[in-house]
Structure formats: structure tokens, C-alpha cells
Design a protein around this motif. Structure first.
Motif, PDB file in Angstrom:
ATOM      1  N   ILE A  87       0.590  -1.195  -0.354  1.00  0.00           N
ATOM      2  CA  ILE A  87      -0.353   0.217  -0.062  1.00  0.00           C
ATOM      3  C   ILE A  87       0.922   1.073  -0.207  1.00  0.00           C
ATOM      4  CG2 ILE A  87      -1.665   1.224   1.236  1.00  0.00           C
ATOM      5  CD1 ILE A  87      -3.143  -1.433   2.167  1.00  0.00           C
ATOM      6  N   ILE A  88       1.613   0.870   1.096  1.00  0.00           N
ATOM      7  CA  ILE A  88       2.724   2.251   0.809  1.00  0.00           C
ATOM      8  C   ILE A  88       3.684   2.669  -0.494  1.00  0.00           C
ATOM      9  CG2 ILE A  88       4.991   3.220   1.764  1.00  0.00           C
ATOM     10  CD1 ILE A  88       4.221   1.869   4.924  1.00  0.00           C
ATOM     11  N   ASN A  89       4.074   1.682  -1.174  1.00  0.00           N
ATOM     12  CA  ASN A  89       4.398   1.643  -1.747  1.00  0.00           C
ATOM     13  C   ASN A  89       3.749   1.958  -3.457  1.00  0.00           C
ATOM     14  OD1 ASN A  89       7.236   0.842  -1.441  1.00  0.00           O
ATOM     15  ND2 ASN A  89       6.884  -1.756  -2.040  1.00  0.00           N
ATOM     16  N   ASP A  90       2.286   1.769  -3.334  1.00  0.00           N
ATOM     17  CA  ASP A  90       1.655   2.344  -4.313  1.00  0.00           C
ATOM     18  C   ASP A  90       0.818   4.121  -4.125  1.00  0.00           C
ATOM     19  OD1 ASP A  90       1.664  -0.331  -5.202  1.00  0.00           O
ATOM     20  OD2 ASP A  90      -0.604  -0.810  -4.437  1.00  0.00           O
ATOM     21  N   LYS A  91       1.272   4.248  -2.977  1.00  0.00           N
ATOM     22  CA  LYS A  91       0.901   5.692  -2.961  1.00  0.00           C
ATOM     23  C   LYS A  91       2.635   6.339  -3.676  1.00  0.00           C
ATOM     24  CE  LYS A  91      -1.989   5.014   0.604  1.00  0.00           C
ATOM     25  NZ  LYS A  91      -2.161   5.508   2.317  1.00  0.00           N
ATOM     26  N   VAL A  92       3.453   6.064  -3.182  1.00  0.00           N
ATOM     27  CA  VAL A  92       4.578   6.749  -3.146  1.00  0.00           C
ATOM     28  C   VAL A  92       4.764   6.477  -5.049  1.00  0.00           C
ATOM     29  CG1 VAL A  92       7.290   6.375  -3.387  1.00  0.00           C
ATOM     30  CG2 VAL A  92       5.769   6.379  -1.477  1.00  0.00           C
ATOM     31  N   TYR A  93       4.676   5.347  -5.726  1.00  0.00           N
ATOM     32  CA  TYR A  93       4.591   5.108  -6.889  1.00  0.00           C
ATOM     33  C   TYR A  93       3.480   5.966  -8.001  1.00  0.00           C
ATOM     34  CZ  TYR A  93       8.754   2.268  -6.275  1.00  0.00           C
ATOM     35  OH  TYR A  93       9.849   0.931  -6.038  1.00  0.00           O
ATOM     36  N   LYS A  94       3.132   5.682  -6.934  1.00  0.00           N
ATOM     37  CA  LYS A  94       1.386   7.307  -7.964  1.00  0.00           C
ATOM     38  C   LYS A  94       1.225   7.749  -7.708  1.00  0.00           C
ATOM     39  CE  LYS A  94      -1.540   3.444  -7.966  1.00  0.00           C
ATOM     40  NZ  LYS A  94      -2.873   2.501  -7.790  1.00  0.00           N
ATOM     41  N   THR A  95       2.564   9.239  -6.941  1.00  0.00           N
ATOM     42  CA  THR A  95       3.056   9.997  -6.394  1.00  0.00           C
ATOM     43  C   THR A  95       3.529  10.655  -7.333  1.00  0.00           C
ATOM     44  OG1 THR A  95       1.856  10.042  -4.136  1.00  0.00           O
ATOM     45  CG2 THR A  95       2.854  12.206  -4.889  1.00  0.00           C
ATOM     46  N   GLY A  96       2.812  12.092  -8.471  1.00  0.00           N
ATOM     47  CA  GLY A  96       3.931  12.328  -8.938  1.00  0.00           C
ATOM     48  C   GLY A  96       4.908  13.649  -8.500  1.00  0.00           C
ATOM     49  N   VAL A  97       6.035  13.951  -9.533  1.00  0.00           N
ATOM     50  CA  VAL A  97       6.061  15.063  -8.613  1.00  0.00           C
ATOM     51  C   VAL A  97       6.147  16.802  -8.634  1.00  0.00           C
ATOM     52  CG1 VAL A  97       8.442  16.661  -9.221  1.00  0.00           C
ATOM     53  CG2 VAL A  97       8.882  13.862 -10.337  1.00  0.00           C
ATOM     54  N   ALA A  98       4.531  16.993  -9.434  1.00  0.00           N
ATOM     55  CA  ALA A  98       3.532  17.869  -9.414  1.00  0.00           C
ATOM     56  C   ALA A  98       3.459  17.792  -7.411  1.00  0.00           C
ATOM     57  CB  ALA A  98       3.141  17.449  -9.972  1.00  0.00           C
ATOM     58  N   ASP A  99       2.898  16.641  -7.251  1.00  0.00           N
ATOM     59  CA  ASP A  99       1.463  16.661  -6.588  1.00  0.00           C
ATOM     60  C   ASP A  99       2.556  16.755  -5.339  1.00  0.00           C
ATOM     61  OD1 ASP A  99      -0.589  15.954  -7.590  1.00  0.00           O
ATOM     62  OD2 ASP A  99       0.246  13.579  -7.312  1.00  0.00           O
ATOM     63  N   ILE A 100       3.787  16.337  -5.651  1.00  0.00           N
ATOM     64  CA  ILE A 100       5.069  16.329  -4.278  1.00  0.00           C
ATOM     65  C   ILE A 100       5.467  18.108  -3.954  1.00  0.00           C
ATOM     66  CG2 ILE A 100       7.300  15.932  -3.198  1.00  0.00           C
ATOM     67  CD1 ILE A 100       7.399  13.251  -5.355  1.00  0.00           C
ATOM     68  N   ARG A 101       4.954  18.922  -5.129  1.00  0.00           N
ATOM     69  CA  ARG A 101       6.131  20.042  -5.066  1.00  0.00           C
ATOM     70  C   ARG A 101       4.567  20.605  -4.234  1.00  0.00           C
ATOM     71  NH1 ARG A 101       8.660  21.092 -10.542  1.00  0.00           N
ATOM     72  NH2 ARG A 101      10.478  20.371 -10.404  1.00  0.00           N
ATOM     73  N   ARG A 102       3.536  20.382  -4.601  1.00  0.00           N
ATOM     74  CA  ARG A 102       2.261  21.441  -3.949  1.00  0.00           C
ATOM     75  C   ARG A 102       2.309  20.706  -2.504  1.00  0.00           C
ATOM     76  NH1 ARG A 102      -2.451  18.906  -2.725  1.00  0.00           N
ATOM     77  NH2 ARG A 102      -1.655  17.101  -4.332  1.00  0.00           N
ATOM     78  N   ILE A 103       2.174  19.468  -1.799  1.00  0.00           N
ATOM     79  CA  ILE A 103       1.951  19.275  -0.856  1.00  0.00           C
ATOM     80  C   ILE A 103       3.389  19.525   0.183  1.00  0.00           C
ATOM     81  CG2 ILE A 103       2.976  17.185   0.751  1.00  0.00           C
ATOM     82  CD1 ILE A 103       1.269  15.173  -1.518  1.00  0.00           C
ATOM     83  N   LEU A 104       4.772  19.874  -0.209  1.00  0.00           N
ATOM     84  CA  LEU A 104       5.732  20.403  -0.172  1.00  0.00           C
ATOM     85  C   LEU A 104       4.945  21.861   0.425  1.00  0.00           C
ATOM     86  CD1 LEU A 104       8.932  18.888  -0.951  1.00  0.00           C
ATOM     87  CD2 LEU A 104       8.090  18.650   0.827  1.00  0.00           C
ATOM     88  N   GLN A 105       4.951  22.697  -0.481  1.00  0.00           N
ATOM     89  CA  GLN A 105       4.351  24.152  -0.868  1.00  0.00           C
ATOM     90  C   GLN A 105       3.629  24.074   0.073  1.00  0.00           C
ATOM     91  OE1 GLN A 105       3.589  25.686  -4.462  1.00  0.00           O
ATOM     92  NE2 GLN A 105       4.759  27.467  -3.798  1.00  0.00           N
ATOM     93  N   SER A 106       2.394  23.542   0.691  1.00  0.00           N
ATOM     94  CA  SER A 106       0.788  24.318   1.206  1.00  0.00           C
ATOM     95  C   SER A 106       1.426  23.761   2.531  1.00  0.00           C
ATOM     96  CB  SER A 106       0.077  23.209   0.677  1.00  0.00           C
ATOM     97  OG  SER A 106       0.433  21.692   1.146  1.00  0.00           O
ATOM     98  N   GLU A 107       2.575  22.188   2.323  1.00  0.00           N
ATOM     99  CA  GLU A 107       2.961  22.529   4.007  1.00  0.00           C
ATOM    100  C   GLU A 107       4.459  22.932   4.565  1.00  0.00           C
ATOM    101  OE1 GLU A 107       2.443  18.588   6.346  1.00  0.00           O
ATOM    102  OE2 GLU A 107       1.199  18.267   5.028  1.00  0.00           O
ATOM    103  N   TYR A 108       4.529  23.867   4.095  1.00  0.00           N
ATOM    104  CA  TYR A 108       6.242  24.421   4.477  1.00  0.00           C
ATOM    105  C   TYR A 108       6.690  25.426   3.268  1.00  0.00           C
ATOM    106  CZ  TYR A 108       7.211  19.534   6.414  1.00  0.00           C
ATOM    107  OH  TYR A 108       7.308  19.084   7.125  1.00  0.00           O
ATOM    108  N   SER A 109       5.518  26.462   4.195  1.00  0.00           N
ATOM    109  CA  SER A 109       5.395  27.814   3.303  1.00  0.00           C
ATOM    110  C   SER A 109       6.600  28.731   4.061  1.00  0.00           C
ATOM    111  CB  SER A 109       4.190  28.583   2.808  1.00  0.00           C
ATOM    112  OG  SER A 109       3.648  28.924   4.016  1.00  0.00           O
ATOM    113  N   ILE A 110       6.963  29.875   3.203  1.00  0.00           N
ATOM    114  CA  ILE A 110       7.876  30.911   3.843  1.00  0.00           C
ATOM    115  C   ILE A 110       6.871  31.853   4.669  1.00  0.00           C
ATOM    116  CG2 ILE A 110       9.096  32.383   3.962  1.00  0.00           C
ATOM    117  CD1 ILE A 110      10.046  32.073   1.328  1.00  0.00           C
TER     118      ILE A 110
END
Length: 75
Positions: free
Chosen positions: A50-73
Motif C-alpha cells: 500500500i505504501i509503495n503504491d502511494k509513493v509510485y503513484k505520487t507525481g513530482v507535481a503532487d510532491i511539490r504541491r504538498i511541500l509548498q502547502s505544508e512548508y511555506s515561508i
């Protein structure tokens, strides 16, 4: 003399039954532990899938969006 043999035979039968019962109980205990271990390993493997499926299905754009929403200046 035959009474001694009869008593000896009965004692040996009781001892044999006790010994065999102990072996059977030990085998059942080992089998139960093996089954529980197998179930835990299967659950762990399912969680990894389940964890591997979530990791492989998450694209780079999703990762950037998640990081930007969680860790903004602004925070």
C-alpha cells in the motif's frame, strides 16, 4: 512375577502416553506460533504494498504541491 510385569507394563503405558501428549502439545504450540508469525508477515507485506503504491503513484507535481502547502515561508 506376572503381577510385576503387568504393573511395569501399565507404568510404561502411562509414561508413554504422557511423553506423546507432551510432544503433541509442543507441536501444536509451534504450529500456532508459526501461523501467527505468517499472519504478521503477510500484514506487513500488505502494508508495504500500500505504501509503495502511494509513493509510485505520487507525481513530482503532487510532491511539490504538498511541500509548498505544508512548508511555506509565510508560516
Amino acid at each position: 512375577m506376572s503381577k510385576i510385569y503387568l504393573i511395569f507394563l501399565i507404568v510404561m503405558c502411562v509414561f508413554g502416553a504422557f511423553f506423546c501428549g507432551g510432544k503433541i502439545a509442543d507441536t501444536k504450540c509451534r504450529m500456532k506460533i508459526a501461523q501467527e508469525s505468517k499472519a504478521q508477515i503477510e500484514q506487513s507485506m500488505q502494508n508495504h504494498r500500500i505504501i509503495n503504491d502511494k509513493v509510485y503513484k505520487t507525481g513530482v507535481a503532487d510532491i511539490r504541491r504538498i511541500l509548498q502547502s505544508e512548508y511555506s515561508i509565510a508560516d
